[in-house]
Write a protein that holds these residues in place. Structure first.
Motif, PDB file in Angstrom:
ATOM      1  N   ILE A   1       0.879  -1.160  -0.136  1.00  0.00           N
ATOM      2  CA  ILE A   1      -0.041   0.011   0.118  1.00  0.00           C
ATOM      3  C   ILE A   1       0.872   1.236  -0.014  1.00  0.00           C
ATOM      4  O   ILE A   1       1.671   1.430   1.036  1.00  0.00           O
ATOM      5  CB  ILE A   1      -0.891   0.002   1.151  1.00  0.00           C
ATOM      6  CG1 ILE A   1      -1.737  -1.320   1.431  1.00  0.00           C
ATOM      7  CG2 ILE A   1      -1.963   1.315   1.090  1.00  0.00           C
ATOM      8  CD1 ILE A   1      -2.665  -1.379  -0.093  1.00  0.00           C
ATOM      9  N   GLU A   2       0.732   2.295  -1.147  1.00  0.00           N
ATOM     10  CA  GLU A   2       1.408   3.487  -0.976  1.00  0.00           C
ATOM     11  C   GLU A   2       0.704   4.326   0.035  1.00  0.00           C
ATOM     12  O   GLU A   2      -0.447   4.377   0.332  1.00  0.00           O
ATOM     13  CB  GLU A   2       1.370   4.211  -2.583  1.00  0.00           C
ATOM     14  CG  GLU A   2       1.713   3.144  -3.608  1.00  0.00           C
ATOM     15  CD  GLU A   2       3.275   3.162  -3.752  1.00  0.00           C
ATOM     16  OE1 GLU A   2       3.921   3.948  -3.186  1.00  0.00           O
ATOM     17  OE2 GLU A   2       3.715   2.376  -4.199  1.00  0.00           O
ATOM     18  N   PRO A   3       1.718   5.185   0.821  1.00  0.00           N
ATOM     19  CA  PRO A   3       1.259   6.349   1.279  1.00  0.00           C
ATOM     20  C   PRO A   3       0.702   7.325   0.702  1.00  0.00           C
ATOM     21  O   PRO A   3       1.300   8.380   0.258  1.00  0.00           O
ATOM     22  CB  PRO A   3       2.417   6.701   2.316  1.00  0.00           C
ATOM     23  CG  PRO A   3       3.783   6.406   1.272  1.00  0.00           C
ATOM     24  CD  PRO A   3       3.272   5.239   0.531  1.00  0.00           C
ATOM     25  N   THR A   4      -0.558   7.544   0.907  1.00  0.00           N
ATOM     26  CA  THR A   4      -1.441   8.565  -0.131  1.00  0.00           C
ATOM     27  C   THR A   4      -2.334   9.054   0.865  1.00  0.00           C
ATOM     28  O   THR A   4      -2.861   8.435   1.902  1.00  0.00           O
ATOM     29  CB  THR A   4      -2.006   7.850  -1.391  1.00  0.00           C
ATOM     30  OG1 THR A   4      -2.991   7.295  -1.053  1.00  0.00           O
ATOM     31  CG2 THR A   4      -0.873   7.345  -2.305  1.00  0.00           C
ATOM     32  N   PHE A   5      -2.994  10.475   0.589  1.00  0.00           N
ATOM     33  CA  PHE A   5      -4.109  10.866   1.376  1.00  0.00           C
ATOM     34  C   PHE A   5      -5.059   9.901   1.353  1.00  0.00           C
ATOM     35  O   PHE A   5      -5.618   9.781   2.518  1.00  0.00           O
ATOM     36  CB  PHE A   5      -4.612  12.135   0.672  1.00  0.00           C
ATOM     37  CG  PHE A   5      -5.641  12.864   1.344  1.00  0.00           C
ATOM     38  CD1 PHE A   5      -5.335  14.181   2.026  1.00  0.00           C
ATOM     39  CD2 PHE A   5      -6.945  12.779   1.105  1.00  0.00           C
ATOM     40  CE1 PHE A   5      -6.231  14.547   2.728  1.00  0.00           C
ATOM     41  CE2 PHE A   5      -8.009  13.241   1.687  1.00  0.00           C
ATOM     42  CZ  PHE A   5      -7.655  14.099   2.495  1.00  0.00           C
ATOM     43  N   ASP A   6      -5.501   9.210   0.278  1.00  0.00           N
ATOM     44  CA  ASP A   6      -6.840   8.280   0.158  1.00  0.00           C
ATOM     45  C   ASP A   6      -6.444   7.134   1.068  1.00  0.00           C
ATOM     46  O   ASP A   6      -7.461   6.693   1.653  1.00  0.00           O
ATOM     47  CB  ASP A   6      -7.186   7.918  -1.109  1.00  0.00           C
ATOM     48  CG  ASP A   6      -7.668   9.203  -1.954  1.00  0.00           C
ATOM     49  OD1 ASP A   6      -8.141  10.157  -1.140  1.00  0.00           O
ATOM     50  OD2 ASP A   6      -7.782   9.095  -3.106  1.00  0.00           O
ATOM     51  N   THR A   7      -5.402   6.371   0.788  1.00  0.00           N
ATOM     52  CA  THR A   7      -5.083   5.256   1.621  1.00  0.00           C
ATOM     53  C   THR A   7      -5.022   5.578   3.090  1.00  0.00           C
ATOM     54  O   THR A   7      -5.371   4.352   3.896  1.00  0.00           O
ATOM     55  CB  THR A   7      -3.813   4.532   1.051  1.00  0.00           C
ATOM     56  OG1 THR A   7      -2.511   5.311   1.304  1.00  0.00           O
ATOM     57  CG2 THR A   7      -3.850   4.248  -0.317  1.00  0.00           C
ATOM     58  N   ILE A   8      -4.670   6.608   3.717  1.00  0.00           N
ATOM     59  CA  ILE A   8      -4.529   6.884   5.081  1.00  0.00           C
ATOM     60  C   ILE A   8      -5.825   7.363   5.456  1.00  0.00           C
ATOM     61  O   ILE A   8      -6.394   6.586   6.590  1.00  0.00           O
ATOM     62  CB  ILE A   8      -3.625   8.156   5.334  1.00  0.00           C
ATOM     63  CG1 ILE A   8      -2.047   7.726   4.982  1.00  0.00           C
ATOM     64  CG2 ILE A   8      -3.470   8.686   6.653  1.00  0.00           C
ATOM     65  CD1 ILE A   8      -1.338   9.000   4.983  1.00  0.00           C
ATOM     66  N   ALA A   9      -6.572   8.063   4.475  1.00  0.00           N
ATOM     67  CA  ALA A   9      -7.967   8.342   4.981  1.00  0.00           C
ATOM     68  C   ALA A   9      -8.986   7.394   5.235  1.00  0.00           C
ATOM     69  O   ALA A   9      -9.896   7.313   5.953  1.00  0.00           O
ATOM     70  CB  ALA A   9      -8.384   9.459   4.197  1.00  0.00           C
ATOM     71  N   GLU A  10      -8.795   6.043   4.167  1.00  0.00           N
ATOM     72  CA  GLU A  10      -9.459   4.955   4.246  1.00  0.00           C
ATOM     73  C   GLU A  10      -8.918   3.848   5.183  1.00  0.00           C
ATOM     74  O   GLU A  10      -9.654   2.856   5.243  1.00  0.00           O
ATOM     75  CB  GLU A  10      -9.726   4.647   2.958  1.00  0.00           C
ATOM     76  CG  GLU A  10     -10.455   5.354   1.821  1.00  0.00           C
ATOM     77  CD  GLU A  10     -10.312   5.149   0.632  1.00  0.00           C
ATOM     78  OE1 GLU A  10      -9.801   3.984   0.258  1.00  0.00           O
ATOM     79  OE2 GLU A  10     -10.701   5.989  -0.328  1.00  0.00           O
ATOM     80  N   GLY A  11      -7.944   4.059   5.873  1.00  0.00           N
ATOM     81  CA  GLY A  11      -7.437   3.069   6.861  1.00  0.00           C
ATOM     82  C   GLY A  11      -6.675   1.966   6.271  1.00  0.00           C
ATOM     83  O   GLY A  11      -6.469   0.810   6.765  1.00  0.00           O
ATOM     84  N   GLU A  12      -6.304   2.086   4.975  1.00  0.00           N
ATOM     85  CA  GLU A  12      -5.811   0.948   4.229  1.00  0.00           C
ATOM     86  C   GLU A  12      -4.185   0.998   4.383  1.00  0.00           C
ATOM     87  O   GLU A  12      -3.678  -0.098   4.677  1.00  0.00           O
ATOM     88  CB  GLU A  12      -5.746   1.198   2.688  1.00  0.00           C
ATOM     89  CG  GLU A  12      -7.161   1.138   2.426  1.00  0.00           C
ATOM     90  CD  GLU A  12      -7.528   1.263   0.639  1.00  0.00           C
ATOM     91  OE1 GLU A  12      -6.407   1.380  -0.051  1.00  0.00           O
ATOM     92  OE2 GLU A  12      -8.582   1.226   0.199  1.00  0.00           O
TER      93      GLU A  12
END
Length: 329
Positions: free
Chosen positions: A245-256
């Motif tokens: 999982i890449e560290p991005t705004f969306d992956t952090i916001a979605e808990g991934e």
């Protein structure tokens, strides 16, 4: 109530009474991760109200808690930033020193990234590999390809925060402890999460901007810091994927993205109404235009609270609702 506690509270009340005449500028300490967000709010607050722009110091979460909890009065800060929740021991320290009413504001979320310079090798890591590379009680490899042959054949050198940092606390809990479990290490909840001290991990102070500069000077080194610093330096740095999982705004916001945590600001209620502008500063911080889903802090890399949670948080902070020890356990 024992005599020491009574004296501490009486001293705190006396100090609070004299704060207004001694200082008219808000003082904020604490986390380097929260620093850019609070600084942006401070600047907006100064422009909007005409009050002096608050002084914001990057002391690290642990250092900020010590300063914040040391007492009530002009010589003590009004707010402290934290990249993790206040510890029960810190709350107790506050109480013992007369800081009896503490307001907790959850600002939003952040990811802890492992990143390096654009011209350096690209890393795709697992939590187990991170633990193997950095664990004090692990195999202590010298190069990344000793961790896994698929990784670059470069010396392991990681620049990261010191023990006083909330980012360090969170990294040990979220990355090292879980990585220990994945790698089959021993005593993962205690010694298994400790970071080696043989020069492979380089403590680089509380200034994350300094780590960014050092990574540019040494492209083979990796750095550990909050997502906002990667986001603001996307033309200079690249983040490592963690477990795919890449560290991005969306992956952090979605808990991934796995290495994620909440960010906080703590308020000394005894100073509200005494130090000018504290309520207005809080109103700015919890406003939609600042920390809402489309607020200006999002442009700084903050992952905002969901709309309903943000509204609930804003109401609690505006009401100056204080916390007790039970919420910290």
């Amino acid at each position: 109530m024992n005599t020491t506690r009574i004296l501490a509270i009486a001293a705190a009340a006396t100090l609070a009474a004299g704060v207004a005449s001694a200082r008219d500028q808000i003082r904020i300490v604490g986390s380097s991760t929260v620093f850019p967000f609070t600084t942006a709010v401070a600047e907006q607050f100064g422009q909007a109200t005409g009050n002096p722009v608050p002084v914001v110091e990057s002391t690290g979460t642990g250092g900020g808690m010590k300063l914040f909890c040391a007492g009530v009065g002009a010589e003590f800060p009004d707010f402290t930033n934290a990249s993790r929740r206040m510890k029960p021991s810190e709350f107790e320290m506050c109480q013992e020193n007369g800081v009896t009413d503490v307001v907790e504001m959850k600002v939003g979320f952040d990811g802890i990234v492992v990143a390096n310079a654009m011209e350096g090798p690209t890393f795709s890591l697992t939590l187990g590999q991170i633990w193997t590379a950095l664990a004090a009680n692990g195999p202590k490899p010298a190069t990344w390809n000793e961790v896994d042959p698929a990784l670059p054949a470069t010396k392991i050198e990681v620049l990261g925060p010191p023990p006083s940092s909330g980012t360090r606390d969170s990294f040990e809990e979220l990355a090292m402890e879980h990585g220990c479990e994945m790698a089959g290490g021993d005593d993962c909840g205690k010694t298994g999460m400790e970071i080696r001290q043989d020069g492979v991990y380089v403590e680089s102070g509380e200034n994350d901007n300094l780590i960014v500069s050092k990574l540019e000077a040494n492209p083979n080194a990796l750095g550990i810091f909050g997502f906002s610093y990667l986001d603001q330096n996307a033309d200079r740095l690249k983040g490592s994927s963690i477990d795919g999982i890449e560290p991005t705004f969306d992956t952090i916001a979605e808990g991934e993205y796995e290495i994620s945590r909440s960010l906080y600001v703590y308020v000394k209620k005894a100073h509200v109404g005494v130090i000018p502008g504290m309520e207005e500063f809080l109103s700015e911080y919890v406003s939609e235009q600042a920390s809402g889903e489309d607020g200006y802090l999002v442009d700084k890399g903050l992952i905002p609270l969901p709309a309903e949670a943000h509204e609930t948080q804003a109401e609690a902070v505006t009401a100056l609702t204080t916390i007790d020890a039970s919420v910290l356990n």
